[in-house]
Design a protein around this motif. Structure first.
Motif, PDB file in Angstrom:
ATOM      1  N   CYS A 153       0.106   9.260  -5.343  1.00  0.00           N
ATOM      2  CA  CYS A 153      -1.309   8.956  -5.027  1.00  0.00           C
ATOM      3  C   CYS A 153      -2.304   9.815  -5.800  1.00  0.00           C
ATOM      4  N   HIS A 154      -2.005  11.105  -5.893  1.00  0.00           N
ATOM      5  CA  HIS A 154      -2.988  11.994  -6.519  1.00  0.00           C
ATOM      6  C   HIS A 154      -2.714  12.291  -7.979  1.00  0.00           C
ATOM      7  N   ASP A 204       2.427   9.885   5.227  1.00  0.00           N
ATOM      8  CA  ASP A 204       3.789   9.954   4.691  1.00  0.00           C
ATOM      9  C   ASP A 204       4.749  10.508   5.753  1.00  0.00           C
ATOM     10  N   TYR A 246      -6.671   3.063  -5.325  1.00  0.00           N
ATOM     11  CA  TYR A 246      -8.125   3.201  -5.093  1.00  0.00           C
ATOM     12  C   TYR A 246      -8.638   4.595  -5.417  1.00  0.00           C
ATOM     13  N   LYS A 247      -7.736   5.523  -5.756  1.00  0.00           N
ATOM     14  CA  LYS A 247      -8.172   6.885  -6.099  1.00  0.00           C
ATOM     15  C   LYS A 247      -8.487   6.920  -7.604  1.00  0.00           C
ATOM     16  N   ASN A 304       2.299  17.691   2.974  1.00  0.00           N
ATOM     17  CA  ASN A 304       2.012  16.317   2.569  1.00  0.00           C
ATOM     18  C   ASN A 304       0.998  15.656   3.494  1.00  0.00           C
ATOM     19  N   PHE A 305       0.434  14.583   3.004  1.00  0.00           N
ATOM     20  CA  PHE A 305      -0.531  13.753   3.715  1.00  0.00           C
ATOM     21  C   PHE A 305       0.135  13.204   4.990  1.00  0.00           C
ATOM     22  N   CYS A 311      -1.189   4.631  -4.366  1.00  0.00           N
ATOM     23  CA  CYS A 311      -2.314   3.748  -4.098  1.00  0.00           C
ATOM     24  C   CYS A 311      -3.088   3.589  -5.407  1.00  0.00           C
ATOM     25  N   ASP A 351       5.539  10.499  -4.124  1.00  0.00           N
ATOM     26  CA  ASP A 351       4.254   9.872  -3.816  1.00  0.00           C
ATOM     27  C   ASP A 351       3.277  10.268  -4.925  1.00  0.00           C
ATOM     28  N   SER A 395       0.867  -1.179   0.000  1.00  0.00           N
ATOM     29  CA  SER A 395       0.000   0.000   0.000  1.00  0.00           C
ATOM     30  C   SER A 395       0.900   1.223   0.000  1.00  0.00           C
ATOM     31  N   THR A 396       0.314   2.376  -0.138  1.00  0.00           N
ATOM     32  CA  THR A 396       1.111   3.601  -0.174  1.00  0.00           C
ATOM     33  C   THR A 396       2.085   3.654   0.996  1.00  0.00           C
ATOM     34  N   THR A 397       1.525   3.530   2.200  1.00  0.00           N
ATOM     35  CA  THR A 397       2.349   3.735   3.394  1.00  0.00           C
ATOM     36  C   THR A 397       3.366   2.608   3.560  1.00  0.00           C
TER      37      THR A 397
END
Ligand SMILES: *Cc1c(COP(=O)(O)O)cnc(C)c1O
Length: 428
Positions: free
Chosen positions: A215-216, A135, A238-239, A131-132, A236, A213, A103-105
Motif C-alpha cells: 500500500c505505501h 491487515d 488510491y494512495k 502494521n495497519f 490499494c 502489503d 481491495s487491499t483487505t
C-alpha cells in the motif's frame, strides 16, 4: 554573475524546481492554488487523465450498454488484465503475475485463504506489531476460519522503539512453526522500507511462504517482486497511484504458484475463454487472474487507466529519485529551521530504508496539524504524536517543501497551535 544561492532560501527551492525533469506532470493534476497537499500517501490527487478515463468509461456504458463488456477502446471484460499490464512494471512482475481487482483487505483475505495451509506443528502466521489494523484483523479472522485461535497462531514481531522493525528480529522469529509471513513493504507510520529481497530469501530458506502489503510503496518505491521470488503481494491504488477514493486494488502471485485453485473462488476466477460456458466445475485462470472473485468494479477502475499512463511515462525510477530528493530536502529544512522546537524525525535516514513520506513526532502533533490545515497545508496526523508529510514526486514541488517548513516555523514561533483543541477528528 550571481553568487551561489543560499541553500536555505526560497530561491534555492525554485532552482531545484527548475531542474526537475518531472515538473511538467504537476499541471496535469487538480491542485488548489492556496493549498499545499502533502497527503498523497493517504489519498492521491485527481489528474485530468484519470478524470478523462472515468468519463470515457461512463460514455462507453451510455453508448454500448451491455456490449461495453467487449466493445469500445477499453472493453470492461479485459480491464482487470489490461490494468495489470500497466501496473506490472511498477513492482517488477510480469503482467500475468498481476491482476487489478478487489481491495487491499479483500485481496489479503483472498491470498491468505489461498496460501495459508496450517498443518501439524506448522500453523503460525508471522506478522508485525506496527502494521495497519485492517491487515491484522484479516489475519486473525483467517486463523479463526481454520478453527484455530488467533492469540496462539498470530505472531507479531515487536518493534524496539515503537516506530521501526529490526529485520534481524523478524528473521529470528521465522521458526519451524511458521506457515506464512505477511509484512508491509513500507510501514505506514514511520515510512520504513523492509528489505523484501532479504526477508523473502530468509523465509524460503526455512520453507515459509511470504507475502507483502505494498500500500505505501506502490507508485513511490520500485520493486522486483518476480526476481526476488516473493510469493504474493497486494495493494490499494488510491494512495500513491491516484486512482481515487475506493479505487480498485491489485494483487500479485509469483508464476511458480500458477495453476492452483484460489481460496475464495467466483466466476471471475475463471479462465476467460470458459467463463461463459456457465459450468459448475470451475476452470481457474492459469495466472494471477484466478484470484479475482466477482464482476469487476469497472467505474472504480476507470481512473487508473489515465493515472497509470503517467507512471509509465515518468518511470518509477525517476519518481523514486525525485521523491528521495524531496524528502531529503524536507528533513534537512526541518532540522535546520525547526531546531529547538521539540520535533524529532522518526523515519529512517538512509535512502535504502526510507519510503515516500516523512514522519516527524511532536507532543503537540494534533494541535500543530490543525494549525497547519488553517495555514493551507494538508498533513496527516497519526495518533498519538505523529505527523506524516508526503511530498509526492508527480505533483509536489521543492518550493512547497520550503513553504511548509516556513509555515511550521511560524506556527511554532508564534505558538499558533495553542489556539486549537487537543482532540483529533474522525478521519485520522
Ligand atoms: C491503506 C492501507 C490499507 C487499507 O485497506 P483497504 O482494504 O483499501 O481499506 C490496508 N493496509 C495498509 C497497510 C494500508 O496502508
Amino acid at each position: 554573475m550571481k553568487g551561489k544561492i543560499d541553500q536555505w532560501s526560497r530561491e534555492y527551492a525554485l532552482q531545484k524546481d527548475q531542474m526537475d525533469n518531472l515538473s511538467h506532470f504537476r499541471q496535469e493534476f487538480y491542485i488548489k492554488e492556496d493549498v499545499i497537499y502533502f497527503d498523497g500517501n493517504s489519498l492521491g490527487l485527481l489528474s485530468k487523465r484519470a478524470e478523462a478515463a472515468l468519463h470515457h468509461l461512463v460514455e462507453s456504458w451510455k453508448r454500448y450498454g451491455i456490449d461495453g463488456w467487449t466493445t469500445g477502446e477499453h472493453p470492461w471484460f479485459y480491464l482487470s488484465e489490461s490494468l495489470a499490464r500497466q501496473t506490472a512494471p511498477l513492482i517488477g512482475a510480469s503482467p500475468e503475475e498481476v491482476v487489478v481487482s478487489g481491495s487491499t483487505t479483500v485481496n489479503l483475505h483472498q491470498l491468505v485463504s489461498s496460501f495459508y495451509h496450517p498443518q501439524g506443528d506448522k500453523t503460525k502466521i508471522l506478522a508485525d506489531e506496527l502494521n495497519f489494523p485492517s491487515d491484522i484483523y484479516a489475519l486473525k479472522s483467517q486463523i479463526k476460519q481454520k478453527n484455530l485461535i488467533p492469540d496462539e497462531e498470530l505472531v507479531q514481531v515487536k518493534s524496539r522503539d515503537g516506530n521501526m522493525l529490526e529485520e534481524g528480529d523478524i528473521i529470528a522469529r521465522m521458526t519451524e512453526d511458521v506457515a506464512l509471513i505477511v509484512l508491509p513493504s513500507v510501514l505506514y507510520r514511520s515510512g520504513q522500507i523492509l528489505d523484501i529481497e532479504r526477508l523473502t530469501a530468509e523465509a524460503h530458506k526455512r520453507g515459509i511462504l511470504i507475502g507483502f502489503d505494498l500500500c505505501h510503496s506502490i507508485g513511490a518505491v520500485p520493486h522486483k517482486l518476480s526476481e526476488w521470488n516473493v510469493d504474493f503481494a497486494f495493494w490499494c491504488t488510491y494512495k500513491h497511484l491516484n486512482g481515487g477514493p475506493g479505487s480498485v486494488g491489485g494483487l500479485y502471485v509469483h508464476r511458480r504458484h500458477f495453476g492452483n485453485e484460489p481460496g475464495l473462488a467466483g466466476w471471475f476466477s475463471s479462465d476467460k475463454n470458459k467463463q461463459f460456458d456457465m459450468e459448475h466445475e470451475l476452470t481457474p485462470a492459469v495466472d494471477a487472474g484466478a484470484y479475482q472473485i466477482g464482476t469487476p468494479h469497472v467505474l472504480s477502475m476507470a481512473p487508473l487507466i489515465g493515472s497509470l499512463e503517467m507512471f509509465s511515462e515518468a518511470g518509477i525510477d525517476c519518481i523514486r529519485e525525485k521523491s528521495l530528493q524531496l524528502t531529503d530536502y524536507l528533513l534537512k529544512l526541518i532540522s535546520h529551521e525547526l531546531e529547538g522546537y521539540g520535533f524529532s524525525a522518526a523515519n529512517p535516514a538512509d535512502h535504502q530504508a526510507r519510503g515516500g513520506h516523512v514522519f516527524i513526532e511532536h507532543k503537540e502533533a494534533v494541535r500543530i496539524c490543525k494549525a497547519l490545515k488553517d495555514a493551507g497545508v494538508i498533513p496527516d496526523f497519526r495518533a498519538p504524536r505523529g505527523i506524516r508529510l508526503a511530498p509526492v514526486a508527480l505533483y509536489n514541488t521543492f518550493e512547497e517543501v520550503w513553504l511548509v517548513v516556513q509555515k511550521l516555523k511560524t506556527i511554532m514561533e508564534k505558538e499558533l497551535y495553542k489556539q486549537y483543541e487537543n482532540k483529533r477528528g474522525v478521519v485520522a
